[in-house]
Design a protein around this motif. Structure first.
Motif, PDB file in Angstrom:
ATOM      1  N   LEU A  24       2.217   0.387  -4.268  1.00 25.99           N
ATOM      2  CA  LEU A  24       3.666   0.271  -4.288  1.00 25.99           C
ATOM      3  C   LEU A  24       4.163   0.059  -2.869  1.00 25.99           C
ATOM      4  N   GLU A  25       5.090  -0.864  -2.712  1.00 25.55           N
ATOM      5  CA  GLU A  25       5.616  -1.181  -1.383  1.00 25.55           C
ATOM      6  C   GLU A  25       7.134  -1.119  -1.432  1.00 25.55           C
ATOM      7  N   LEU A  26       7.709  -0.283  -0.578  1.00 28.24           N
ATOM      8  CA  LEU A  26       9.151  -0.111  -0.508  1.00 28.24           C
ATOM      9  C   LEU A  26       9.674  -0.785   0.750  1.00 28.24           C
ATOM     10  N   SER A  27      10.647  -1.655   0.578  1.00 30.47           N
ATOM     11  CA  SER A  27      11.263  -2.334   1.715  1.00 30.47           C
ATOM     12  C   SER A  27      12.776  -2.319   1.520  1.00 30.47           C
ATOM     13  N   VAL A  28      13.496  -2.837   2.495  1.00 31.82           N
ATOM     14  CA  VAL A  28      14.952  -2.873   2.440  1.00 31.82           C
ATOM     15  C   VAL A  28      15.401  -4.322   2.481  1.00 31.82           C
ATOM     16  N   LEU A  29      16.294  -4.679   1.553  1.00 27.38           N
ATOM     17  CA  LEU A  29      16.807  -6.042   1.521  1.00 27.38           C
ATOM     18  C   LEU A  29      18.023  -6.223   2.431  1.00 27.38           C
ATOM     19  N   ASP A  30      18.579  -5.092   2.923  1.00 25.69           N
ATOM     20  CA  ASP A  30      19.704  -5.178   3.854  1.00 25.69           C
ATOM     21  C   ASP A  30      19.222  -5.746   5.184  1.00 25.69           C
ATOM     22  N   ASN A  31      20.134  -6.199   5.966  1.00 28.56           N
ATOM     23  CA  ASN A  31      19.792  -6.773   7.266  1.00 28.56           C
ATOM     24  C   ASN A  31      19.717  -5.671   8.322  1.00 28.56           C
ATOM     25  N   ILE A  32      18.778  -4.721   8.103  1.00 27.16           N
ATOM     26  CA  ILE A  32      18.573  -3.651   9.070  1.00 27.16           C
ATOM     27  C   ILE A  32      17.080  -3.548   9.354  1.00 27.16           C
ATOM     28  N   PRO A  33      16.728  -3.097  10.534  1.00 25.85           N
ATOM     29  CA  PRO A  33      15.299  -2.949  10.831  1.00 25.85           C
ATOM     30  C   PRO A  33      14.707  -1.799  10.013  1.00 25.85           C
ATOM     31  N   PHE A  34      13.648  -2.083   9.286  1.00 26.39           N
ATOM     32  CA  PHE A  34      13.011  -1.079   8.441  1.00 26.39           C
ATOM     33  C   PHE A  34      11.578  -1.518   8.178  1.00 26.39           C
ATOM     34  N   GLU A  35      10.639  -0.668   8.549  1.00 28.83           N
ATOM     35  CA  GLU A  35       9.233  -0.978   8.302  1.00 28.83           C
ATOM     36  C   GLU A  35       8.900  -0.642   6.851  1.00 28.83           C
ATOM     37  N   LYS A  36       8.194  -1.525   6.196  1.00 27.55           N
ATOM     38  CA  LYS A  36       7.813  -1.297   4.802  1.00 27.55           C
ATOM     39  C   LYS A  36       6.984  -0.021   4.696  1.00 27.55           C
ATOM     40  N   ILE A  37       7.192   0.697   3.584  1.00 25.36           N
ATOM     41  CA  ILE A  37       6.429   1.913   3.325  1.00 25.36           C
ATOM     42  C   ILE A  37       5.533   1.644   2.128  1.00 25.36           C
ATOM     43  N   VAL A  38       4.260   1.982   2.253  1.00 28.62           N
ATOM     44  CA  VAL A  38       3.285   1.715   1.196  1.00 28.62           C
ATOM     45  C   VAL A  38       2.823   3.038   0.588  1.00 28.62           C
ATOM     46  N   PHE A  39       2.818   3.076  -0.735  1.00 27.94           N
ATOM     47  CA  PHE A  39       2.349   4.228  -1.491  1.00 27.94           C
ATOM     48  C   PHE A  39       1.176   3.768  -2.344  1.00 27.94           C
ATOM     49  N   ASP A  40      -0.039   4.146  -1.956  1.00 28.77           N
ATOM     50  CA  ASP A  40      -1.242   3.703  -2.664  1.00 28.77           C
ATOM     51  C   ASP A  40      -1.589   4.709  -3.750  1.00 28.77           C
ATOM     52  N   ILE A  41      -0.995   4.523  -4.929  1.00 29.86           N
ATOM     53  CA  ILE A  41      -1.186   5.498  -5.999  1.00 29.86           C
ATOM     54  C   ILE A  41      -2.577   5.410  -6.622  1.00 29.86           C
ATOM     55  N   ASN A  42      -3.275   4.310  -6.404  1.00 29.51           N
ATOM     56  CA  ASN A  42      -4.639   4.190  -6.939  1.00 29.51           C
ATOM     57  C   ASN A  42      -5.625   5.079  -6.197  1.00 29.51           C
ATOM     58  N   SER A  43      -5.442   5.253  -4.891  1.00 30.86           N
ATOM     59  CA  SER A  43      -6.417   6.043  -4.132  1.00 30.86           C
ATOM     60  C   SER A  43      -5.881   7.392  -3.664  1.00 30.86           C
ATOM     61  N   ASP A  44      -4.558   7.573  -3.610  1.00 31.31           N
ATOM     62  CA  ASP A  44      -3.990   8.847  -3.169  1.00 31.31           C
ATOM     63  C   ASP A  44      -2.766   9.167  -4.021  1.00 31.31           C
ATOM     64  N   TYR A  45      -2.998   9.409  -5.298  1.00 34.29           N
ATOM     65  CA  TYR A  45      -1.916   9.618  -6.255  1.00 34.29           C
ATOM     66  C   TYR A  45      -1.025  10.789  -5.852  1.00 34.29           C
ATOM     67  N   ASP A  46      -1.623  11.980  -5.674  1.00 31.65           N
ATOM     68  CA  ASP A  46      -0.834  13.176  -5.362  1.00 31.65           C
ATOM     69  C   ASP A  46      -0.093  13.049  -4.037  1.00 31.65           C
ATOM     70  N   GLY A  47      -0.750  12.494  -3.033  1.00 35.97           N
ATOM     71  CA  GLY A  47      -0.100  12.296  -1.741  1.00 35.97           C
ATOM     72  C   GLY A  47       1.046  11.304  -1.837  1.00 35.97           C
ATOM     73  N   SER A  48       0.874  10.291  -2.672  1.00 37.05           N
ATOM     74  CA  SER A  48       1.930   9.296  -2.843  1.00 37.05           C
ATOM     75  C   SER A  48       3.123   9.876  -3.590  1.00 37.05           C
ATOM     76  N   VAL A  49       2.863  10.722  -4.582  1.00 36.15           N
ATOM     77  CA  VAL A  49       3.965  11.379  -5.299  1.00 36.15           C
ATOM     78  C   VAL A  49       4.781  12.203  -4.313  1.00 36.15           C
TER      79      VAL A  49
END
Length: 96
Positions: A24-49
């Motif tokens: 899962l990859e979370l990004s911002v569509l607004d015109n602001i600086p924001f680094e994408k955040i990645v949640f790898d639920i396949n390999s780190d489910y609990d940590g991603s939750v």
């Protein structure tokens, strides 16, 4: 103590998709600086939750826009039932 003079960034148009690494990859569509955040639920489910729930809570986020990849996660390398369970877990996770 002097309050910070930095403005708080308000994220209005968060976009969630499944990236090329089946995460899962979370990004911002607004015109602001924001680094994408990645949640790898396949390999780190609990940590991603925990990470996803904490991020949403800390930033007062209650909704986001999602790509069609979330409608067909099996085609992008994430089991459909696992994705549903992930969002259920995020919803009920108690952030300290």
């Amino acid at each position: 103590m002097v309050p910070s003079l930095k403005k708080k960034v308000v994220m209005k148009n968060l976009f969630l998709t499944i990236n090329e690494n089946s995460a899962l990859e979370l990004s911002v569509l607004d015109n602001i600086p924001f680094e994408k955040i990645v949640f790898d639920i396949n390999s780190d489910y609990d940590g991603s939750v925990k990470s996803f729930a904490t991020f949403l809570n800390n930033n007062n986020i209650t909704k986001f826009i999602s790509s069609s990849s979330l409608d067909f996660p099996d085609e992008y390398g994430i089991d459909d039932d696992m994705l549903i369970e992930f969002f259920d877990s995020v919803k009920t996770y108690e952030v300290n």
